[in-house]
Write an enzyme that holds these catalytic residues in place. Sequence first.
Site, PDB file in Angstrom:
ATOM      1  N   GLY A  55       0.844  -1.199   0.000  1.00 18.09           N
ATOM      2  CA  GLY A  55       0.000   0.000   0.000  1.00 18.09           C
ATOM      3  C   GLY A  55       0.873   1.240   0.000  1.00 18.09           C
ATOM      4  N   GLY A  98       2.813   3.613   1.415  1.00 18.84           N
ATOM      5  CA  GLY A  98       3.439   3.791   2.721  1.00 18.84           C
ATOM      6  C   GLY A  98       4.022   5.176   2.900  1.00 18.84           C
ATOM      7  NE  ARG A  99       8.839   5.794  -0.466  1.00 19.75           N
ATOM      8  CZ  ARG A  99      10.066   5.923  -0.879  1.00 19.75           C
ATOM      9  NH1 ARG A  99      10.783   6.922  -0.443  1.00 19.75           N
ATOM     10  NH2 ARG A  99      10.589   5.059  -1.710  1.00 19.75           N
ATOM     11  NE  ARG A 107       3.802   7.879  -8.755  1.00 16.72           N
ATOM     12  CZ  ARG A 107       4.290   6.891  -7.986  1.00 16.72           C
ATOM     13  NH1 ARG A 107       5.523   6.462  -8.147  1.00 16.72           N
ATOM     14  NH2 ARG A 107       3.542   6.343  -7.068  1.00 16.72           N
ATOM     15  NE  ARG A 162       0.882   1.445  -6.587  1.00 18.41           N
ATOM     16  CZ  ARG A 162       2.085   1.975  -6.359  1.00 18.41           C
ATOM     17  NH1 ARG A 162       3.140   1.221  -6.416  1.00 18.41           N
ATOM     18  NH2 ARG A 162       2.203   3.247  -6.056  1.00 18.41           N
ATOM     19  CG  ASP A 214       4.979  -3.746  -5.020  1.00 24.79           C
ATOM     20  OD1 ASP A 214       5.556  -4.804  -5.341  1.00 24.79           O
ATOM     21  OD2 ASP A 214       5.548  -2.817  -4.428  1.00 24.79           O
TER      22      ASP A 214
HETATM   23  P1  AMP Z   1       9.059   0.641  -3.226  1.00 25.43           P
HETATM   24  O1  AMP Z   1      10.248  -0.255  -3.109  1.00 25.43           O
HETATM   25  O2  AMP Z   1       9.407   2.128  -3.165  1.00 25.43           O
HETATM   26  O3  AMP Z   1       8.204   0.329  -4.398  1.00 25.43           O
HETATM   27  O4  AMP Z   1       8.178   0.410  -1.916  1.00 25.43           O
HETATM   28  C1  AMP Z   1       7.651  -0.828  -1.515  1.00 25.43           C
HETATM   29  C2  AMP Z   1       6.677  -0.623  -0.380  1.00 25.43           C
HETATM   30  O5  AMP Z   1       7.350  -0.016   0.745  1.00 25.43           O
HETATM   31  C3  AMP Z   1       5.507   0.302  -0.698  1.00 25.43           C
HETATM   32  O6  AMP Z   1       4.394  -0.156   0.021  1.00 25.43           O
HETATM   33  C4  AMP Z   1       5.988   1.625  -0.174  1.00 25.43           C
HETATM   34  O7  AMP Z   1       4.938   2.510   0.107  1.00 25.43           O
HETATM   35  C5  AMP Z   1       6.750   1.225   1.063  1.00 25.43           C
HETATM   36  N1  AMP Z   1       7.787   2.185   1.424  1.00 25.43           N
HETATM   37  C6  AMP Z   1       8.949   2.432   0.773  1.00 25.43           C
HETATM   38  N2  AMP Z   1       9.659   3.377   1.397  1.00 25.43           N
HETATM   39  C7  AMP Z   1       8.943   3.759   2.484  1.00 25.43           C
HETATM   40  C8  AMP Z   1       9.127   4.712   3.536  1.00 25.43           C
HETATM   41  N3  AMP Z   1      10.220   5.465   3.606  1.00 25.43           N
HETATM   42  N4  AMP Z   1       8.157   4.812   4.471  1.00 25.43           N
HETATM   43  C9  AMP Z   1       7.058   4.052   4.423  1.00 25.43           C
HETATM   44  N5  AMP Z   1       6.822   3.153   3.459  1.00 25.43           N
HETATM   45  C10 AMP Z   1       7.744   2.992   2.499  1.00 25.43           C
HETATM   46 MG    MG Z   2       6.516   0.732  -5.052  1.00 27.10          MG
END
Ligand code: AMP
Ligand code: MG
Length: 487
Positions: A90, A92-93, A176, A183, A252
């Site tokens: 989901g 997360g940021r 963005r 997704r 995702d």
């Molecule tokens: P990503 O590798 O950026 O595609 O992220 C994979 C998952 O980790 C997604 O659910 C993101 O929202 C979460 N995520 C990545 N970085 C962070 C962060 N700094 N804080 C919270 N969630 C994160």
């Molecule tokens: Mg991602």
Amino acid sequence: MKALDELTFDNRFARLGDAFSTHVLPDPLDEPRLVVASNAAMALLDLDPVVAETPVFAELFSGHKLWAEAEPRAMVYSGHQFGGYSPQLGDGRGLLLGEVYNQAGEHWDLHLKGAGLTPYSRMGDGRAVLRSSIREFLASEALHALGIPSSRALCVIGSNTPVWREKQERGAMVLRLARSHIRFGHFEYFYYTKKPEQQKELAEHVLSLHYPECMEQPEPYLAMFSEIVERNAEMIAKWQAYGFCHGVMNTDNMSILGITFDFGPFAFLDDFDAHFICNHSDHEGRYSFSNQVPIGQWNLSALAQALTPFISVDALKEALGLYLPLYQAHYLDLMRRRLGLTIAEEDDQKLVEQLLKLMQNSGVDYTLFFRRLGDESTALAVARLRDDFVDLAGFDAWAEQYKARVARDGDYSEAQRRERMHAVNPLYILRNYLAQNAIAAAESGDYSEVRRLHEVLSKPFEEQAGMEQYAQRPPDWGKHLEISCSS
Ligand code: AMP
Ligand code: MG
């Protein structure tokens, strides 16, 4: 042209309700300031580029202000990460601020990345740092300029908010834009949590809003899946033809629209290397450059599994079977054009493969080779490029075949050939070391380099006066920069 307060919202995803996303307000950054904005992306929202310089712009895209009509939501999804299923991911940021529609009647998602904690933040801090925000911004706009389907980026806003990674950095947000942020992992989430009603709602939402032409077909969901297969085959063919390595092809991070999406440790190849791994955390090379092709199919199979409630397994398999032939056709078509060829011949695949093998063995710069091949007559160009190869006999044999092939292709003037080839062979690509230089300057408060690099990359096929330094092979320090997921 519109002012910032004149954007018109129509929040279609938010209206799906709380099973699909959660209302969360952005957590603002301290002392926000504009790092860079894309005029081309501003135009998608009919925004006058001058508004980017106003203080309210930085306030809106750093979480300090919101439009009355915006409805910030964190989306829920899951997905396969490095081959294993993660049941709960989901936003997360990042937050979907809302959907804006422009004068052309197009809806654009406004997604603010780095906007703070959400129910899906898990162990993370909800933040993005300046370096990763600049990388996402530059790549989105550079890919688009190359003709590779991608999410877009409106701006990067920097701040004084401290964010801890391996060391202390500064928080930033990137805005963005995409026609949808749905997704593959959205479908997987409702499939694996066994929520058939919501899954049906999601499928209808995507079909009616993003694949309306498929609704006319006898089997609309199958038509939609086939279209997704085709778009992915074409997108990945473009990645391979232009040397783009995504780095984290988890399901995702795969858009339901077949656009390049959610790239972190991406890279464009400098030297051609089929085995190149751009993600420092990808120890097995699952997402190496050449593996992107089979991984594209693997990801589509994961989506197919999640669509089994709507489409028969046989039909899904048949549609999946189209991926490789479609990929190959698109790839070969692009590579032919990169070689300046206009008609198809039986042995073209071999001609391309032999060239790539020679380039691999000699570490030839992938982008500059094709650009220089079109600079001069075929004979002169190959004579000059010969010096870049170690296996001279091998290159000479290839060059003889190539010259004969060009002669059979048609009788074009040198100028025609150059124009045709330069239109598909970029001079400027987002080399990691160029991004790194721009990031280092930005981290010390000087945004001029990010802005200049963005400008140059927005016209990658056009030789720009005084910009020779952006069309060079990397210096030694810039060759193998390590980029990880932790951004
Ligand atoms: P990503 O590798 O950026 O595609 O992220 C994979 C998952 O980790 C997604 O659910 C993101 O929202 C979460 N995520 C990545 N970085 C962070 C962060 N700094 N804080 C919270 N969630 C994160
Ligand atoms: Mg991602």
